[in-house]
Structures are given as structure tokens and as C-alpha cells.
Design an enzyme around this catalytic site. Structure first.
Site, PDB file in Angstrom:
ATOM      1  N   GLU A  44       0.826  -1.208   0.000  1.00 52.65           N
ATOM      2  CA  GLU A  44       0.000   0.000   0.000  1.00 52.65           C
ATOM      3  C   GLU A  44       0.859   1.257   0.000  1.00 52.65           C
ATOM      4  OE1 GLU A  44      -2.845  -0.461   3.207  1.00 52.65           O
ATOM      5  OE2 GLU A  44      -3.954  -1.962   2.023  1.00 52.65           O
ATOM      6  N   GLU A  55      -1.825  -9.938  -6.175  1.00 53.03           N
ATOM      7  CA  GLU A  55      -1.837 -10.691  -7.433  1.00 53.03           C
ATOM      8  C   GLU A  55      -0.907 -10.048  -8.458  1.00 53.03           C
ATOM      9  OE1 GLU A  55      -4.432  -9.697  -5.590  1.00 53.03           O
ATOM     10  OE2 GLU A  55      -6.253 -10.826  -6.055  1.00 53.03           O
TER      11      GLU A  55
HETATM   12  N1  THU Z   1      -6.180  -6.495  -2.201  1.00 49.91           N
HETATM   13  C1  THU Z   1      -5.350  -7.381  -2.823  1.00 49.91           C
HETATM   14  O1  THU Z   1      -4.120  -7.292  -2.689  1.00 49.91           O
HETATM   15  N2  THU Z   1      -5.910  -8.366  -3.573  1.00 49.91           N
HETATM   16  C2  THU Z   1      -7.245  -8.591  -3.675  1.00 49.91           C
HETATM   17  O2  THU Z   1      -7.666  -9.518  -4.386  1.00 49.91           O
HETATM   18  C3  THU Z   1      -8.184  -7.749  -2.945  1.00 49.91           C
HETATM   19  C4  THU Z   1      -7.614  -6.511  -2.364  1.00 49.91           C
HETATM   20  C5  THU Z   1      -5.580  -5.460  -1.337  1.00 49.91           C
HETATM   21  C6  THU Z   1      -5.552  -4.063  -1.888  1.00 49.91           C
HETATM   22  C7  THU Z   1      -5.507  -3.231  -0.615  1.00 49.91           C
HETATM   23  O3  THU Z   1      -4.168  -3.141  -0.172  1.00 49.91           O
HETATM   24  C8  THU Z   1      -6.285  -4.062   0.391  1.00 49.91           C
HETATM   25  O4  THU Z   1      -6.302  -5.386  -0.127  1.00 49.91           O
HETATM   26  C9  THU Z   1      -7.697  -3.581   0.646  1.00 49.91           C
HETATM   27  O5  THU Z   1      -8.428  -3.522  -0.521  1.00 49.91           O
END
Ligand code: THU
Length: 129
Positions: A44, A55
Site C-alpha cells: 500500500e 496478485e
Molecule cells: N487487495 C489485494 O491485494 N488483492 C485482492 O484480491 C483484494 C484486495 C488489497 C488491496 C488493498 O491493499 C487491500 O487489499 C484492501 O483492498
């Protein structure tokens, strides 16, 4: 039931998530056509739009190591219902995969198995064609 090695890799990758804003840790593991496994976690950023999902980190890491052909991806999060990849990740998957098994698991072991053509039908139809 999805491959244990791939599932274990996704679970372990989740622990490396950098998610101070959402506090929602996600791990992913992708298996290449030759059986190599690459992992990713969500990374993030204070500028929220720059956040990258687990992913896409896994796919980018594999591509940077010279792999462009993939069989399966497992994504793992601590959610009641297994998460589903976001639209951006689906489009990035489609860049490299005509078809890809996608398995989402939560920490309780509930899994949801699907594939890229269900998640993103007609991904390339009409573009540059
Ligand atoms: N997130 C992922 O890394 N993969 C997903 O399939 C769903 C969401 C992350 C993005 C963000 O850092 C956090 O989860 C909340 O959405």
C-alpha cells in the site's frame, strides 16, 4: 482442493503484506507453466491509488524473472468470504494468460475456485484485432 504448495506459498506471502492503511493483508502465489512459484503481497501507499494488489506483485515478479506463461494463481486473505481479484488484476492476468485457474482462500480454509474467463470474459475481444 488446490495444490498445497501453492496455497502454503500464498499464505506465507500474506504475512509480508505492507498494509498499514487498510490493515487487510493479502498474499498471492502464481505457478508458471514450468512449475516455478512466485509470490506477492499487497503493497500500500499513502497515496492510496498507488497501492498494488498481491496478485499483480506476484505476476510482475514472475515476469521480471523471465516467465510469461502461467497455470494457477492462489490468493489468500483473512476475510469471511474468500476475496475476488479486482478488475485491474484481472486485466493484468489477461495480458499473460488466455486461461488461468484462480483460487481464493481465507484463513479458515474456505476456498473459491474459478478461472480468468469467468472473472473477465472477452478480455481482448476487438482490441488491436
Ligand atoms: N487487495 C489485494 O491485494 N488483492 C485482492 O484480491 C483484494 C484486495 C488489497 C488491496 C488493498 O491493499 C487491500 O487489499 C484492501 O483492498
Amino acid at each position: 482442493m488446490m495444490d498445497d504448495t501453492l496455497t502454503a506459498a500464498a499464505r506465507a506471502a500474506r504475512l509480508r503484506a505492507y498494509a498499514p492503511y487498510s490493515e487487510f493483508q493479502v498474499g498471492a502465489a502464481i505457478e508458471t507453466a514450468d512449475g516455478t512459484i512466485f509470490t506477492g503481497c499487497n503493497v500500500e501507499n499513502l497515496s492510496f491509488g498507488l497501492t498494488i494488489c498481491a496478485e499483480r506483485v506476484a505476476i510482475s515478479t514472475a515476469v521480471a524473472a523471465g516467465h510469461r506463461s502461467f497455470r494457477k494463481l492462489v490468493v489468500c486473505a483473512d476475510s469471511n468470504v474468500p476475496v475476488t481479484p479486482c478488475g485491474a488484476c484481472r486485466q493484468v492476468m489477461a495480458e499473460f494468460c488466455d486461461e488461468l485457474e484462480v483460487c481464493s482462500i481465507n484463513l479458515a480454509g474456505i476456498e473459491h475456485l474459478t478461472n480468468l474467463s469467468v472473472l473477465l470474459p472477452r478480455a481482448k475481444a476487438g482490441i488491436l484485432g
